[in-house]
Design a protein around this motif. Structure first.
Motif, short mmCIF file in Angstrom:
data_model
loop_
_atom_site.label_atom_id
_atom_site.label_comp_id
_atom_site.label_asym_id
_atom_site.label_seq_id
_atom_site.Cartn_x
_atom_site.Cartn_y
_atom_site.Cartn_z
N GLY A 74 -17.69 2.12 0.59
CA GLY A 74 -17.71 1.51 -0.74
C GLY A 74 -16.34 1.34 -1.33
N THR A 75 -15.91 2.31 -2.13
CA THR A 75 -14.66 2.14 -2.86
C THR A 75 -13.43 2.14 -1.96
OG1 THR A 75 -14.61 4.54 -3.29
CG2 THR A 75 -15.60 3.11 -4.98
N PHE A 76 -13.50 2.78 -0.80
CA PHE A 76 -12.38 2.74 0.13
C PHE A 76 -12.19 1.32 0.64
CE2 PHE A 76 -10.45 5.31 3.96
CZ PHE A 76 -9.21 4.79 3.67
N TRP A 77 -13.28 0.68 1.05
CA TRP A 77 -13.19 -0.71 1.52
C TRP A 77 -12.70 -1.64 0.41
CZ3 TRP A 77 -18.64 -1.18 4.26
CH2 TRP A 77 -18.61 -0.46 5.46
N SER A 78 -13.32 -1.56 -0.75
CA SER A 78 -12.94 -2.47 -1.83
C SER A 78 -11.53 -2.17 -2.31
CB SER A 78 -13.94 -2.38 -2.98
OG SER A 78 -13.98 -1.07 -3.53
N GLY A 79 -11.16 -0.89 -2.33
CA GLY A 79 -9.81 -0.53 -2.76
C GLY A 79 -8.75 -1.07 -1.82
N MET A 80 -9.00 -1.03 -0.53
CA MET A 80 -8.03 -1.57 0.42
C MET A 80 -7.94 -3.10 0.32
SD MET A 80 -6.57 1.01 1.80
CE MET A 80 -6.70 1.58 0.08
N THR A 81 -9.05 -3.72 -0.06
CA THR A 81 -9.01 -5.17 -0.28
C THR A 81 -8.13 -5.48 -1.50
OG1 THR A 81 -11.23 -5.40 0.65
CG2 THR A 81 -10.41 -7.23 -0.69
N ASP A 82 -8.29 -4.71 -2.56
CA ASP A 82 -7.42 -4.89 -3.73
C ASP A 82 -5.96 -4.63 -3.37
OD1 ASP A 82 -9.66 -5.42 -5.26
OD2 ASP A 82 -9.82 -3.39 -6.07
N TRP A 83 -5.74 -3.62 -2.55
CA TRP A 83 -4.37 -3.27 -2.15
C TRP A 83 -3.72 -4.39 -1.36
CZ3 TRP A 83 -2.24 -2.43 2.77
CH2 TRP A 83 -0.95 -1.85 2.78
N ILE A 84 -4.47 -4.99 -0.45
CA ILE A 84 -3.89 -6.06 0.37
C ILE A 84 -3.58 -7.27 -0.52
CG2 ILE A 84 -5.75 -7.60 1.17
CD1 ILE A 84 -3.22 -5.88 3.45
N ARG A 85 -4.27 -7.37 -1.65
CA ARG A 85 -4.02 -8.47 -2.59
C ARG A 85 -2.90 -8.15 -3.57
NH1 ARG A 85 -10.49 -9.60 -3.47
NH2 ARG A 85 -10.71 -11.22 -1.86
N GLY A 86 -2.29 -6.97 -3.42
CA GLY A 86 -1.10 -6.67 -4.20
C GLY A 86 -1.19 -5.51 -5.16
N ALA A 87 -2.35 -4.85 -5.26
CA ALA A 87 -2.48 -3.73 -6.19
C ALA A 87 -1.57 -2.58 -5.77
CB ALA A 87 -3.93 -3.26 -6.26
N ASP A 88 -1.12 -1.80 -6.74
CA ASP A 88 -0.21 -0.69 -6.50
C ASP A 88 -0.86 0.39 -5.65
OD1 ASP A 88 2.23 1.02 -7.25
OD2 ASP A 88 0.55 2.24 -7.98
N THR A 89 -0.12 0.93 -4.69
CA THR A 89 -0.65 1.91 -3.75
C THR A 89 -1.22 3.14 -4.45
OG1 THR A 89 0.89 1.24 -2.01
CG2 THR A 89 -0.09 3.43 -1.80
N ALA A 90 -0.41 3.81 -5.27
CA ALA A 90 -0.86 5.04 -5.92
C ALA A 90 -2.04 4.78 -6.85
CB ALA A 90 0.30 5.67 -6.69
N THR A 91 -2.02 3.63 -7.54
CA THR A 91 -3.11 3.31 -8.46
C THR A 91 -4.42 3.12 -7.72
OG1 THR A 91 -1.56 2.25 -9.99
CG2 THR A 91 -3.89 1.66 -10.20
N VAL A 92 -4.38 2.41 -6.61
CA VAL A 92 -5.60 2.16 -5.83
C VAL A 92 -6.15 3.46 -5.28
CG1 VAL A 92 -6.47 1.14 -3.69
CG2 VAL A 92 -5.07 -0.23 -5.25
N LEU A 93 -5.29 4.28 -4.70
CA LEU A 93 -5.76 5.52 -4.12
C LEU A 93 -6.31 6.48 -5.18
CD1 LEU A 93 -2.99 6.16 -1.43
CD2 LEU A 93 -5.31 5.30 -1.06
N HIS A 94 -5.70 6.50 -6.35
CA HIS A 94 -6.22 7.35 -7.42
C HIS A 94 -7.59 6.85 -7.89
CE1 HIS A 94 -6.35 10.05 -10.80
NE2 HIS A 94 -6.58 9.03 -11.61
N ARG A 95 -7.75 5.54 -7.96
CA ARG A 95 -9.04 5.00 -8.38
C ARG A 95 -10.13 5.40 -7.39
NH1 ARG A 95 -7.84 -0.31 -8.88
NH2 ARG A 95 -8.92 -1.03 -6.99
N ILE A 96 -9.83 5.38 -6.10
CA ILE A 96 -10.80 5.79 -5.09
C ILE A 96 -11.11 7.29 -5.26
CG2 ILE A 96 -11.27 6.02 -2.63
CD1 ILE A 96 -9.33 3.64 -2.21
N GLU A 97 -10.07 8.08 -5.53
CA GLU A 97 -10.27 9.53 -5.73
C GLU A 97 -11.28 9.80 -6.84
OE1 GLU A 97 -10.04 13.64 -6.30
OE2 GLU A 97 -9.61 12.40 -4.53
#
Length: 442
Positions: A414-437
């Motif tokens: 779920g959120t890991f897949w969607s978070g990595m999609t957001d990341w590849i589109r340019g979202a900040d690394t730490a922000t994406v990983l924290h959101r998944i956490e």
């Protein structure tokens, strides 16, 4: 040439138990064929139908069905198979509604655990559990066990720590296979210097979009932080956004979010999010890119006439370690069969799936490697199958199962897949990983 059989696969106790469960007349017609004699233990349920569902689709689904064709023909049991793009997301909904297949093939132990804890899966029958203990390594048994009960039996295995390339293209340019991460980056720079984008990638996969980046992160985390930290992360004994995880994803970004490196033959960095993973490696054949990180099962997506060999159009090398002295981590994954019903024909099919004979048949039809210790490696006719088997059997390799597949389904699928999609589109690394956490179940 007969169908693969049961005798060397099933223990005497398992066979006796199954015969008792499947008492009754055998199927007429095919059962009388001498080639079907090895399937005698599974007779007694002719005319019955078993529904099977998984995420395996397309050409690979055809090969999966071929692998159990002998069982169908000789027992008279029909296997009604359905492959679905939204399997991971739809199955929990169907379980809640009471609409389930007889057998599901789970690519994620985390999803299997979720469904098992919902109380709908059947524990593995004694004969099936005996075969799993006999033929599969302890780690693989653990991945199919939930709260001390075996539910899932491994049927497929694959190696994810691979980089596909063209040996012919490499030879023409004098490039050599890198042995360290530093050499991999140096090679990428040299390729980029020729005007060719060194890497091509794609993460579009319907409702599963984003999963190829999770493989990248897991492979790199294993190489930078080591297997022990990897295990702590997968089990949430450290936060999802631990600084070591942030550093690993930033290292991945040095490749996937580097406009000098991607996306050969497909577009820029943004095209990764919309390129189907099945098609992402194809630019290697046209020399629009030179490298593609993808698992051993990707063999099925190359054109049938492609020469896959150490000196051919295509081959793969082991994703090199950051520090060779730290060991050889190998990331892999697999598929686990679990039953929602316990009818005799379902138990018979479940037992067959645990046998070396099914593993051999699967290898013959698709080149897919199993973690089944009874697999006859001589039936692996593809170079990638042999390479994968060697990596899985390497006593010096530290094998780890795909992390996202082990995590709770809400995160791993779920959120890991969607978070990595957001990341590849340019979202900040730490922000994406924290959101998944923040989405990890309490």
């Amino acid at each position: 040439m007969g169908f693969p059989g049961v005798p060397r696969a099933a223990t005497a106790a398992a066979t006796l138990a199954l015969l008792a469960a499947c008492a009754g007349p055998g199927p007429s017609g095919p059962a009388e064929d001498p080639a079907c004699a090895p399937y005698a233990a599974y007779h007694g349920q002719a005319g019955s139908t078993i529904t099977v569902s998984s995420s395996i689709r397309g050409v690979e689904a055809d090969k999966l069905v071929q692998a159990w064709a002998g069982f169908e023909t000789c027992t008279g049991i029909t296997i009604d198979y359905t492959g679905r793009a939204d399997f991971e997301k739809s199955l929990p909904v169907e379980v809640a509604a009471g609409h389930v297949p007889d057998v599901a093939l789970f690519p994620q132990p985390g999803l299997l655990a979720l469904v098992a804890r919902a109380g709908r899966l059947q524990p593995a029958p004694a004969a099936v559990a005996d075969n799993v203990r006999r033929y599969f390594p302890a780690d693989w048994q653990r991945y199919g066990t939930v709260d001390g009960e075996l539910y899932g039996t491994p049927i497929d295995g694959n190696v994810k720590s691979l980089v596909w390339y063209s040996p012919k293209f490499f030879a023409a340019h004098g490039w050599t296979v890198p042995q360290t991460w530093a050499e991999l980056i140096g090679l990428s720079d040299r390729i980029a210097g020729t005007g060719t984008k060194p890497w091509c990638a794609g993460i579009e996969s319907g409702g599963s979009t984003g999963w190829p980046v999770t493989d990248w992160l897991e492979d790199v985390l294993l190489r930078t932080a080591g297997p022990a930290v990897y295990d702590e992360w997968v089990e949430h004994r450290i936060p999802f956004d631990d600084p070591r995880v942030v550093a690993a994803l930033d290292r991945v970004g040095g490749i996937l979010r580097n406009p000098r490196y991607v996306n050969g033959g497909l577009g820029g960095v943004a095209s990764i999010a919309t390129t189907a993973y099945q098609e992402a490696g194809l630019p290697i054949l046209t020399h629009d890119c030179a490298l593609h990180h993808q698992a051993s099962f990707y063999t099925s997506f190359w054109p049938a006439n492609a020469d896959i060999a150490p000196d051919g159009d295509l081959y793969a090398f082991y994703l090199p370690p950051v520090d060779p002295a730290a060991g050889r981590p190998v990331l892999g994954a697999g598929v686990f069969a679990a039953a929602f019903t316990d009818r005799p024909e379902v138990q018979a099919f479940s037992l067959y799936l645990t046998t070396p004979d099914f593993a051999d048949s699967r290898a013959r039809t698709s080149g897919i490697v199993s973690s089944n210790k009874g697999l006859d490696r001589d039936v692996l006719t593809t170079p990638i199958g042999k390479l994968s088997a060697a990596l899985l059997a390497d006593p010096e390799a530290a094998f780890r199962f795909d992390g996202s597949d082990q995590m709770p389904a809400a995160v791993g699928a779920g959120t890991f897949w969607s978070g990595m999609t957001d990341w590849i589109r340019g979202a900040d690394t730490a922000t994406v990983l924290h959101r998944i956490e923040t989405t990890w179940p309490a």
